[in-house]
Design a protein around this motif. Sequence first.
Motif, PDB file in Angstrom:
ATOM      1  N   TYR A 181       0.830  -1.211   0.000  1.00  0.00           N
ATOM      2  CA  TYR A 181       0.000   0.000   0.000  1.00  0.00           C
ATOM      3  C   TYR A 181       0.865   1.262   0.000  1.00  0.00           C
ATOM      4  O   TYR A 181       0.570   2.241  -0.692  1.00  0.00           O
ATOM      5  CB  TYR A 181      -0.914  -0.036   1.228  1.00  0.00           C
ATOM      6  CG  TYR A 181      -2.049   0.958   1.265  1.00  0.00           C
ATOM      7  CD1 TYR A 181      -2.541   1.571   0.120  1.00  0.00           C
ATOM      8  CD2 TYR A 181      -2.673   1.265   2.478  1.00  0.00           C
ATOM      9  CE1 TYR A 181      -3.608   2.467   0.176  1.00  0.00           C
ATOM     10  CE2 TYR A 181      -3.738   2.157   2.542  1.00  0.00           C
ATOM     11  CZ  TYR A 181      -4.189   2.748   1.390  1.00  0.00           C
ATOM     12  OH  TYR A 181      -5.255   3.639   1.443  1.00  0.00           O
ATOM     13  N   SER A 182       1.953   1.260   0.748  1.00  0.00           N
ATOM     14  CA  SER A 182       2.821   2.432   0.839  1.00  0.00           C
ATOM     15  C   SER A 182       3.934   2.421  -0.196  1.00  0.00           C
ATOM     16  O   SER A 182       4.751   3.342  -0.248  1.00  0.00           O
ATOM     17  CB  SER A 182       3.440   2.523   2.243  1.00  0.00           C
ATOM     18  OG  SER A 182       4.202   1.363   2.521  1.00  0.00           O
ATOM     19  N   VAL A 183       3.990   1.393  -1.020  1.00  0.00           N
ATOM     20  CA  VAL A 183       5.044   1.262  -2.026  1.00  0.00           C
ATOM     21  C   VAL A 183       4.554   1.669  -3.408  1.00  0.00           C
ATOM     22  O   VAL A 183       5.299   2.227  -4.209  1.00  0.00           O
ATOM     23  CB  VAL A 183       5.574  -0.198  -2.068  1.00  0.00           C
ATOM     24  CG1 VAL A 183       6.531  -0.392  -3.240  1.00  0.00           C
ATOM     25  CG2 VAL A 183       6.263  -0.542  -0.754  1.00  0.00           C
ATOM     26  N   THR A 184       3.288   1.387  -3.678  1.00  0.00           N
ATOM     27  CA  THR A 184       2.751   1.654  -5.007  1.00  0.00           C
ATOM     28  C   THR A 184       2.756   3.147  -5.327  1.00  0.00           C
ATOM     29  O   THR A 184       2.703   3.984  -4.425  1.00  0.00           O
ATOM     30  CB  THR A 184       1.315   1.093  -5.125  1.00  0.00           C
ATOM     31  OG1 THR A 184       0.911   1.079  -6.492  1.00  0.00           O
ATOM     32  CG2 THR A 184       0.342   1.914  -4.309  1.00  0.00           C
ATOM     33  N   ALA A 185       2.825   3.463  -6.627  1.00  0.00           N
ATOM     34  CA  ALA A 185       2.920   4.867  -7.040  1.00  0.00           C
ATOM     35  C   ALA A 185       1.699   5.672  -6.632  1.00  0.00           C
ATOM     36  O   ALA A 185       1.805   6.820  -6.197  1.00  0.00           O
ATOM     37  CB  ALA A 185       3.106   4.939  -8.559  1.00  0.00           C
ATOM     38  N   ASN A 186       0.518   5.063  -6.752  1.00  0.00           N
ATOM     39  CA  ASN A 186      -0.730   5.762  -6.457  1.00  0.00           C
ATOM     40  C   ASN A 186      -1.602   4.872  -5.570  1.00  0.00           C
ATOM     41  O   ASN A 186      -2.334   4.024  -6.072  1.00  0.00           O
ATOM     42  CB  ASN A 186      -1.460   6.115  -7.750  1.00  0.00           C
ATOM     43  CG  ASN A 186      -2.612   7.069  -7.532  1.00  0.00           C
ATOM     44  OD1 ASN A 186      -3.377   6.927  -6.582  1.00  0.00           O
ATOM     45  ND2 ASN A 186      -2.740   8.057  -8.406  1.00  0.00           N
ATOM     46  N   PHE A 219       9.792   2.488  -0.474  1.00  0.00           N
ATOM     47  CA  PHE A 219       8.550   2.696   0.267  1.00  0.00           C
ATOM     48  C   PHE A 219       8.524   4.085   0.896  1.00  0.00           C
ATOM     49  O   PHE A 219       9.559   4.738   1.016  1.00  0.00           O
ATOM     50  CB  PHE A 219       8.377   1.625   1.347  1.00  0.00           C
ATOM     51  CG  PHE A 219       9.125   1.897   2.622  1.00  0.00           C
ATOM     52  CD1 PHE A 219       8.449   2.303   3.756  1.00  0.00           C
ATOM     53  CD2 PHE A 219      10.507   1.746   2.697  1.00  0.00           C
ATOM     54  CE1 PHE A 219       9.131   2.551   4.948  1.00  0.00           C
ATOM     55  CE2 PHE A 219      11.195   1.986   3.879  1.00  0.00           C
ATOM     56  CZ  PHE A 219      10.505   2.387   4.996  1.00  0.00           C
ATOM     57  N   ARG A 220       7.325   4.512   1.259  1.00  0.00           N
ATOM     58  CA  ARG A 220       7.177   5.809   1.917  1.00  0.00           C
ATOM     59  C   ARG A 220       7.376   5.626   3.418  1.00  0.00           C
ATOM     60  O   ARG A 220       6.625   4.909   4.061  1.00  0.00           O
ATOM     61  CB  ARG A 220       5.779   6.366   1.650  1.00  0.00           C
ATOM     62  CG  ARG A 220       5.461   6.647   0.197  1.00  0.00           C
ATOM     63  CD  ARG A 220       3.993   7.052   0.059  1.00  0.00           C
ATOM     64  NE  ARG A 220       3.625   7.388  -1.302  1.00  0.00           N
ATOM     65  CZ  ARG A 220       3.292   6.499  -2.237  1.00  0.00           C
ATOM     66  NH1 ARG A 220       3.288   5.194  -1.938  1.00  0.00           N
ATOM     67  NH2 ARG A 220       2.968   6.891  -3.453  1.00  0.00           N
ATOM     68  N   ALA A 221       8.370   6.277   3.963  1.00  0.00           N
ATOM     69  CA  ALA A 221       8.607   6.173   5.402  1.00  0.00           C
ATOM     70  C   ALA A 221       7.451   6.784   6.177  1.00  0.00           C
ATOM     71  O   ALA A 221       7.032   6.278   7.219  1.00  0.00           O
ATOM     72  CB  ALA A 221       9.915   6.867   5.777  1.00  0.00           C
ATOM     73  N   LYS A 222       6.910   7.893   5.674  1.00  0.00           N
ATOM     74  CA  LYS A 222       5.773   8.549   6.304  1.00  0.00           C
ATOM     75  C   LYS A 222       4.512   8.171   5.556  1.00  0.00           C
ATOM     76  O   LYS A 222       4.337   8.519   4.379  1.00  0.00           O
ATOM     77  CB  LYS A 222       5.963  10.073   6.282  1.00  0.00           C
ATOM     78  CG  LYS A 222       4.909  10.822   7.094  1.00  0.00           C
ATOM     79  CD  LYS A 222       5.211  12.312   7.132  1.00  0.00           C
ATOM     80  CE  LYS A 222       4.177  13.061   7.973  1.00  0.00           C
ATOM     81  NZ  LYS A 222       4.441  14.521   8.012  1.00  0.00           N
ATOM     82  N   PHE A 223       3.621   7.433   6.218  1.00  0.00           N
ATOM     83  CA  PHE A 223       2.395   6.950   5.584  1.00  0.00           C
ATOM     84  C   PHE A 223       1.281   7.028   6.611  1.00  0.00           C
ATOM     85  O   PHE A 223       1.131   6.168   7.473  1.00  0.00           O
ATOM     86  CB  PHE A 223       2.599   5.519   5.085  1.00  0.00           C
ATOM     87  CG  PHE A 223       1.594   5.080   4.055  1.00  0.00           C
ATOM     88  CD1 PHE A 223       1.573   5.660   2.799  1.00  0.00           C
ATOM     89  CD2 PHE A 223       0.683   4.086   4.345  1.00  0.00           C
ATOM     90  CE1 PHE A 223       0.654   5.256   1.841  1.00  0.00           C
ATOM     91  CE2 PHE A 223      -0.246   3.671   3.402  1.00  0.00           C
ATOM     92  CZ  PHE A 223      -0.259   4.255   2.137  1.00  0.00           C
ATOM     93  N   SER A 224       0.477   8.079   6.507  1.00  0.00           N
ATOM     94  CA  SER A 224      -0.492   8.445   7.537  1.00  0.00           C
ATOM     95  C   SER A 224      -1.646   7.457   7.669  1.00  0.00           C
ATOM     96  O   SER A 224      -2.369   7.194   6.703  1.00  0.00           O
ATOM     97  CB  SER A 224      -1.055   9.837   7.230  1.00  0.00           C
ATOM     98  OG  SER A 224      -2.182  10.115   8.025  1.00  0.00           O
ATOM     99  N   TYR A 225      -1.842   6.935   8.870  1.00  0.00           N
ATOM    100  CA  TYR A 225      -2.973   6.046   9.155  1.00  0.00           C
ATOM    101  C   TYR A 225      -4.290   6.802   8.983  1.00  0.00           C
ATOM    102  O   TYR A 225      -5.255   6.263   8.424  1.00  0.00           O
ATOM    103  CB  TYR A 225      -2.858   5.507  10.577  1.00  0.00           C
ATOM    104  CG  TYR A 225      -4.010   4.621  10.994  1.00  0.00           C
ATOM    105  CD1 TYR A 225      -4.071   3.292  10.601  1.00  0.00           C
ATOM    106  CD2 TYR A 225      -5.045   5.123  11.788  1.00  0.00           C
ATOM    107  CE1 TYR A 225      -5.132   2.484  10.968  1.00  0.00           C
ATOM    108  CE2 TYR A 225      -6.106   4.333  12.163  1.00  0.00           C
ATOM    109  CZ  TYR A 225      -6.138   3.007  11.756  1.00  0.00           C
ATOM    110  OH  TYR A 225      -7.202   2.213  12.122  1.00  0.00           O
TER     111      TYR A 225
END
Length: 206
Positions: A114-119, A166-172
């Motif tokens: 989920y946090s790796v995909t482009a969109n 991956f995105r280190a910051k990925f808001s819940y």
Amino acid sequence: MQETSAIIYNRYARIYDYIFGWIFENGRRKLAKLINIESGEALIEAGVGTGLMLHLYPENIAITGIDVSEKMLEIAKERALRLKNHKITLLHSDAEKTKFLSESFDHVVLPYVYSVTANPEKLITESFRLCRPGGHIWILNHFSGKDSIWKGVTWLAKPFSNYIGFRAKFSYKEYVTNQSWDVVSEHKVNLFGLSRIIQIRKTDTI
């Protein structure tokens, strides 16, 4: 961006298991146990990678695994050959836009993608399209928050985010709380509970 992700994961496909295998294994096993409880005949795993979850799925379910990295898929195919009692199909495909018919799967599984995909929004939209009414979308992912442990992890990982894909910051709040989903259950997993399993049911109206 998806081409960039493919390049990144192709680069370290052969060492991926040594880096991310054991550290995320707790989450994979918990996710598989939850899936095994639910009924269903067909499952698709987006971002199947090297196939670390393949042996954890029940033998009576047809498994389709897709990934943008051909090098990762090569390793997954080696694993699949050893799972003689499983029905597994592995394909090179972008999880944000697949060629499968709508409502083809009882389970759509998104482990650490989920946090790796482009969109992320496109990934979720496609996941709902592929899932049958009454079926489940399963998200296993890290989510950033305000706790001090996660702030430390984010600080350490941020300089390397572009290199490890991956995105280190990925808001819940942004990627889960603010979504209009029918969330069945949530479970914290992995070290310090920094990852979560989100079980979503696709209703007839979605």
